[in-house]
Design a protein around this motif. Structure first.
Motif, PDB file in Angstrom:
ATOM      1  N   PRO A  76      18.558  68.368 -88.763  1.00  0.00           N
ATOM      2  CA  PRO A  76      19.095  69.622 -89.319  1.00  0.00           C
ATOM      3  C   PRO A  76      19.132  70.747 -88.285  1.00  0.00           C
ATOM      4  CG  PRO A  76      16.856  69.239 -90.092  1.00  0.00           C
ATOM      5  CD  PRO A  76      17.266  67.997 -89.349  1.00  0.00           C
ATOM      6  N   ASP A  77      20.152  71.598 -88.397  1.00  0.00           N
ATOM      7  CA  ASP A  77      20.270  72.813 -87.568  1.00  0.00           C
ATOM      8  C   ASP A  77      20.267  72.501 -86.076  1.00  0.00           C
ATOM      9  OD1 ASP A  77      20.188  74.382 -89.927  1.00  0.00           O
ATOM     10  OD2 ASP A  77      17.996  74.241 -89.928  1.00  0.00           O
ATOM     11  N   LEU A  78      20.943  71.437 -85.689  1.00  0.00           N
ATOM     12  CA  LEU A  78      21.013  71.072 -84.283  1.00  0.00           C
ATOM     13  C   LEU A  78      22.465  70.773 -83.919  1.00  0.00           C
ATOM     14  CD1 LEU A  78      19.226  70.425 -81.740  1.00  0.00           C
ATOM     15  CD2 LEU A  78      19.387  68.029 -82.431  1.00  0.00           C
ATOM     16  N   THR A  79      22.936  71.392 -82.833  1.00  0.00           N
ATOM     17  CA  THR A  79      24.266  71.095 -82.311  1.00  0.00           C
ATOM     18  C   THR A  79      24.116  70.039 -81.218  1.00  0.00           C
ATOM     19  OG1 THR A  79      25.086  73.325 -82.758  1.00  0.00           O
ATOM     20  CG2 THR A  79      26.271  72.034 -81.115  1.00  0.00           C
ATOM     21  N   VAL A  80      24.826  68.936 -81.356  1.00  0.00           N
ATOM     22  CA  VAL A  80      24.733  67.838 -80.391  1.00  0.00           C
ATOM     23  C   VAL A  80      26.048  67.778 -79.613  1.00  0.00           C
ATOM     24  CG1 VAL A  80      24.259  65.384 -80.066  1.00  0.00           C
ATOM     25  CG2 VAL A  80      23.259  66.599 -82.020  1.00  0.00           C
ATOM     26  N   ILE A  81      25.951  67.931 -78.310  1.00  0.00           N
ATOM     27  CA  ILE A  81      27.148  67.977 -77.456  1.00  0.00           C
ATOM     28  C   ILE A  81      27.695  66.575 -77.269  1.00  0.00           C
ATOM     29  CG2 ILE A  81      27.995  68.593 -75.152  1.00  0.00           C
ATOM     30  CD1 ILE A  81      25.817  70.802 -75.151  1.00  0.00           C
ATOM     31  N   GLY A  82      29.008  66.449 -77.363  1.00  0.00           N
ATOM     32  CA  GLY A  82      29.662  65.146 -77.326  1.00  0.00           C
ATOM     33  C   GLY A  82      29.481  64.413 -76.015  1.00  0.00           C
ATOM     34  N   ARG A  83      29.379  63.083 -76.116  1.00  0.00           N
ATOM     35  CA  ARG A  83      29.150  62.263 -74.927  1.00  0.00           C
ATOM     36  C   ARG A  83      30.357  62.245 -73.990  1.00  0.00           C
ATOM     37  NH1 ARG A  83      25.969  60.694 -71.990  1.00  0.00           N
ATOM     38  NH2 ARG A  83      26.890  58.632 -71.765  1.00  0.00           N
ATOM     39  N   GLY A  84      31.564  62.330 -74.544  1.00  0.00           N
ATOM     40  CA  GLY A  84      32.747  62.341 -73.688  1.00  0.00           C
ATOM     41  C   GLY A  84      32.732  63.526 -72.745  1.00  0.00           C
ATOM     42  N   GLN A  85      32.336  64.667 -73.259  1.00  0.00           N
ATOM     43  CA  GLN A  85      32.251  65.895 -72.467  1.00  0.00           C
ATOM     44  C   GLN A  85      31.247  65.744 -71.321  1.00  0.00           C
ATOM     45  OE1 GLN A  85      31.752  69.156 -75.155  1.00  0.00           O
ATOM     46  NE2 GLN A  85      31.393  70.657 -73.548  1.00  0.00           N
ATOM     47  N   ILE A  86      30.103  65.131 -71.633  1.00  0.00           N
ATOM     48  CA  ILE A  86      29.058  64.931 -70.632  1.00  0.00           C
ATOM     49  C   ILE A  86      29.518  63.938 -69.566  1.00  0.00           C
ATOM     50  CG2 ILE A  86      26.696  64.062 -70.280  1.00  0.00           C
ATOM     51  CD1 ILE A  86      26.181  65.017 -73.236  1.00  0.00           C
ATOM     52  N   SER A  87      30.155  62.856 -69.995  1.00  0.00           N
ATOM     53  CA  SER A  87      30.623  61.836 -69.049  1.00  0.00           C
ATOM     54  C   SER A  87      31.630  62.417 -68.061  1.00  0.00           C
ATOM     55  CB  SER A  87      31.258  60.664 -69.802  1.00  0.00           C
ATOM     56  OG  SER A  87      30.298  60.003 -70.591  1.00  0.00           O
ATOM     57  N   GLU A  88      32.511  63.285 -68.551  1.00  0.00           N
ATOM     58  CA  GLU A  88      33.491  63.902 -67.650  1.00  0.00           C
ATOM     59  C   GLU A  88      32.807  64.749 -66.583  1.00  0.00           C
ATOM     60  OE1 GLU A  88      37.819  64.285 -69.530  1.00  0.00           O
ATOM     61  OE2 GLU A  88      36.565  66.050 -69.730  1.00  0.00           O
ATOM     62  N   LEU A  89      31.807  65.523 -66.979  1.00  0.00           N
ATOM     63  CA  LEU A  89      31.087  66.334 -65.999  1.00  0.00           C
ATOM     64  C   LEU A  89      30.422  65.457 -64.949  1.00  0.00           C
ATOM     65  CD1 LEU A  89      29.213  69.249 -67.839  1.00  0.00           C
ATOM     66  CD2 LEU A  89      30.902  69.430 -66.011  1.00  0.00           C
ATOM     67  N   LEU A  90      29.809  64.367 -65.383  1.00  0.00           N
ATOM     68  CA  LEU A  90      29.154  63.454 -64.440  1.00  0.00           C
ATOM     69  C   LEU A  90      30.165  62.811 -63.494  1.00  0.00           C
ATOM     70  CD1 LEU A  90      26.599  61.771 -66.860  1.00  0.00           C
ATOM     71  CD2 LEU A  90      26.024  63.172 -64.883  1.00  0.00           C
ATOM     72  N   ASN A  91      31.316  62.394 -64.049  1.00  0.00           N
ATOM     73  CA  ASN A  91      32.346  61.762 -63.216  1.00  0.00           C
ATOM     74  C   ASN A  91      32.886  62.715 -62.161  1.00  0.00           C
ATOM     75  OD1 ASN A  91      32.138  59.391 -64.653  1.00  0.00           O
ATOM     76  ND2 ASN A  91      33.902  59.794 -65.971  1.00  0.00           N
ATOM     77  N   ALA A  92      32.894  64.021 -62.485  1.00  0.00           N
ATOM     78  CA  ALA A  92      33.455  65.012 -61.559  1.00  0.00           C
ATOM     79  C   ALA A  92      32.473  65.390 -60.446  1.00  0.00           C
ATOM     80  CB  ALA A  92      33.864  66.267 -62.325  1.00  0.00           C
ATOM     81  N   MET A  93      31.224  64.938 -60.563  1.00  0.00           N
ATOM     82  CA  MET A  93      30.211  65.307 -59.570  1.00  0.00           C
ATOM     83  C   MET A  93      30.206  64.347 -58.386  1.00  0.00           C
ATOM     84  SD  MET A  93      26.892  66.403 -61.829  1.00  0.00           S
ATOM     85  CE  MET A  93      26.729  68.075 -62.424  1.00  0.00           C
ATOM     86  N   ARG A  94      29.718  64.841 -57.280  1.00  0.00           N
ATOM     87  CA  ARG A  94      29.530  63.987 -56.111  1.00  0.00           C
ATOM     88  C   ARG A  94      28.338  63.060 -56.363  1.00  0.00           C
ATOM     89  NH1 ARG A  94      30.365  69.076 -53.747  1.00  0.00           N
ATOM     90  NH2 ARG A  94      28.107  69.338 -53.476  1.00  0.00           N
ATOM     91  N   PRO A  95      28.319  61.867 -55.711  1.00  0.00           N
ATOM     92  CA  PRO A  95      27.198  60.928 -55.919  1.00  0.00           C
ATOM     93  C   PRO A  95      25.839  61.558 -55.663  1.00  0.00           C
ATOM     94  CG  PRO A  95      28.984  59.836 -54.767  1.00  0.00           C
ATOM     95  CD  PRO A  95      29.372  61.278 -54.864  1.00  0.00           C
ATOM     96  N   THR A  99      22.500  61.999 -58.509  1.00  0.00           N
ATOM     97  CA  THR A  99      21.157  61.439 -58.327  1.00  0.00           C
ATOM     98  C   THR A  99      20.104  62.521 -58.091  1.00  0.00           C
ATOM     99  OG1 THR A  99      21.616  61.119 -55.966  1.00  0.00           O
ATOM    100  CG2 THR A  99      22.035  59.250 -57.435  1.00  0.00           C
ATOM    101  N   SER A 100      20.502  63.784 -58.160  1.00  0.00           N
ATOM    102  CA  SER A 100      19.570  64.881 -57.905  1.00  0.00           C
ATOM    103  C   SER A 100      18.551  65.002 -59.034  1.00  0.00           C
ATOM    104  CB  SER A 100      20.344  66.194 -57.762  1.00  0.00           C
ATOM    105  OG  SER A 100      19.456  67.298 -57.824  1.00  0.00           O
ATOM    106  N   GLU A 101      17.333  65.386 -58.687  1.00  0.00           N
ATOM    107  CA  GLU A 101      16.301  65.593 -59.702  1.00  0.00           C
ATOM    108  C   GLU A 101      16.625  66.803 -60.577  1.00  0.00           C
ATOM    109  OE1 GLU A 101      12.513  67.374 -58.237  1.00  0.00           O
ATOM    110  OE2 GLU A 101      13.422  67.119 -56.243  1.00  0.00           O
ATOM    111  N   HIS A 102      17.509  67.667 -60.096  1.00  0.00           N
ATOM    112  CA  HIS A 102      17.895  68.858 -60.851  1.00  0.00           C
ATOM    113  C   HIS A 102      19.080  68.598 -61.780  1.00  0.00           C
ATOM    114  CE1 HIS A 102      15.193  71.048 -58.238  1.00  0.00           C
ATOM    115  NE2 HIS A 102      15.891  70.686 -57.167  1.00  0.00           N
ATOM    116  N   LEU A 103      19.555  67.345 -61.831  1.00  0.00           N
ATOM    117  CA  LEU A 103      20.757  67.034 -62.611  1.00  0.00           C
ATOM    118  C   LEU A 103      20.668  67.465 -64.078  1.00  0.00           C
ATOM    119  CD1 LEU A 103      23.572  65.653 -62.791  1.00  0.00           C
ATOM    120  CD2 LEU A 103      22.366  63.553 -63.404  1.00  0.00           C
ATOM    121  N   PRO A 104      19.576  67.158 -64.797  1.00  0.00           N
ATOM    122  CA  PRO A 104      19.553  67.545 -66.213  1.00  0.00           C
ATOM    123  C   PRO A 104      19.776  69.041 -66.434  1.00  0.00           C
ATOM    124  CG  PRO A 104      17.804  65.975 -65.759  1.00  0.00           C
ATOM    125  CD  PRO A 104      18.387  66.359 -64.429  1.00  0.00           C
TER     126      PRO A 104
END
Length: 423
Positions: A76-95, A99-104
């Motif tokens: 309840p009362d939680l907004t969950v961000i879509g996985r497609g949106q997250i995958s696109e951001l990851l794909n757009a990043m450099r390798p 792998t950075s510890e600061h990624l999250p």
């Protein structure tokens, strides 16, 4: 000192994110993003990392993230961000960034999430070890650590335990029906789950042949388990997209059948209603399309695909351009990185004579097109330079228009887009 920005790039990302949201809010005359309204109640789930790096097991990390994301929607009362949106951001990043510890925190900051759940897994034969970390984005504080061991064939129970642990970290009190929904697995077949997860991996890779591989894997998943609603839904969505690109009506009819099956099995599956609305639009069933999209909106008000598709229904099939603009603004408020929304918004603003707004939207679309950020299941977008060219044309700046159209032609002929031969 820990709360200070460590690099100028971090500061730039936050400023850019705030500027985007201010621009969206000012342009929508009071429409506010659901994620802004809910404040601290938004979460993003990253793909779990494969520690052994055996590519044959990569599906597990995607599968866990997809299932945990779906289950978190029961909190309840939680907004969950879509996985497609997250995958696109990851794909757009450099390798190196991936792998950075600061990624999250980096991903969370760009998405506007308050929390990020990341994790890793190690498979050794029929055994699997899963770890997870729930982090507060702003402070970097580790809220919860999850460590689980079990057999691969117990993966569904392990995923449920991750969700329950996260709910405790978020101090969410679950009603019995919420807990039951989390424990209710869509499939008990690990083989079907693997086929579905591999399909998602392919679908979001943005390659031209990946869509066909994804369709074959989704078909395998529903053959292994005919009651697997999410697999039916994603199969229908993939067929819709392929039919849209190729202009094949028969594929839309197949998609219609598969999506109807998904909804019959699981009426609350919002994405199935979105895809169904999209299919009805292609088949000319406009009233049915809008009804399906309104159902999806009731189920998930913060799903940007709902507003993006409603916009398409309003302006393209009803000629309701102002309503289309309003829906696109809502989609962008939820997902500022959705290139397709900016692309369409530019055209509608131009048609309305709002050339300054059209140029702003086109330039956002160009940036996101170059980064392969469509906001539509990891698929590439084309046309952003052409949108800017159209603005120049309407202003009478024909040489500038020629420049943008030539840039678009170059982009299309050198990209891996499914529309390459048709554009």
């Amino acid at each position: 000192a820990a709360d200070r920005y460590q690099t100028a790039r971090e500061f730039h990302i936050d400023l850019r994110h705030i500027a985007r949201r201010l621009e969206v809010n000012e342009s929508t005359q009071g429409i506010r993003a659901p994620r802004i309204e809910t404040g601290q109640r938004s979460i993003a789930v990253l793909t779990f990392t494969n520690v052994t790096r055996d590519a044959a097991d990569d599906w597990i990390g995607t599968g866990i993230a997809e299932t945990v994301t779906a289950d978190l929607k029961n909190l309840p009362d939680l907004t969950v961000i879509g996985r497609g949106q997250i995958s696109e951001l990851l794909n757009a990043m450099r390798p190196s960034e991936r792998t950075s510890e600061h990624l999250p925190r980096e991903i969370g900051r760009q998405l506007g999430a308050w929390w990020v759940l990341s994790g890793a897994y190690q498979r050794l034969g029929d055994r699997i070890r899963v770890t997870g970390q729930l982090v507060e984005v702003l402070s970097g504080k580790l809220i919860r650590t999850v460590k689980l061991d079990g057999r691969v064939d117990e993966i569904f129970e392990l995923q449920d335990r991750i969700v329950f642990d996260v709910s405790r970290g978020l101090e969410v009190k679950l009603a019995r029906e919420d807990a039951d929904a989390i424990e209710r697995d869509e499939t008990r077949s690990v083989e079907a789950f693997e086929a579905y997860s591999r399909g998602v991996l392919n679908m979001r890779s943005a390659g031209r042949e990946a869509m066909d591989r994804a369709i074959a894997l989704f078909e395998q998943a529903v053959e292994l388990d005919p009651s697997y609603a999410t697999a039916w839904s994603t199969l229908g969505g993939a067929l819709y997209l392929k039919g849209l690109f190729l202009g094949v009506r028969d594929l839309q009819q197949k998609a219609l059948h598969h999506l109807s099956r998904a909804i019959e099995l699981k009426p609350g599956l919002a994405n199935a209603h979105v895809w169904l609305g999209s299919v009805y639009l292609q088949l000319g069933e406009i009233n049915k399309a809008i009804a399906s999209l309104e159902t999806a909106q009731r189920l998930e008000p913060d799903n940007h695909d709902v507003h993006q598709t409603l916009a398409r229904a309003f302006w393209l099939f009803r000629g309701m351009v102002p309503e289309g603009i309003a829906e696109l603004r809502r989609a962008i408020a939820i997902n500022p990185e959705g290139g397709y929304s900016h692309l369409q918004l530019s055209m509608l603003e131009a048609l309305s004579g709002h050339l300054d707004e059209a140029e702003i939207a086109a330039r956002h679309a160009i940036e996101l097109q170059e980064r392969a950020m469509s906001g539509t299941e990891g698929l590439l977008i084309v046309g952003a330079h052409a949108r800017l060219g159209y603005v120049h044309y309407l202003r009478g700046n024909y040489e500038w228009a020629y420049v943008e159209y030539r840039r678009e032609l170059e982009f299309v002929t050198t990209s891996d887009h499914a529309l390459r031969e048709r554009t």
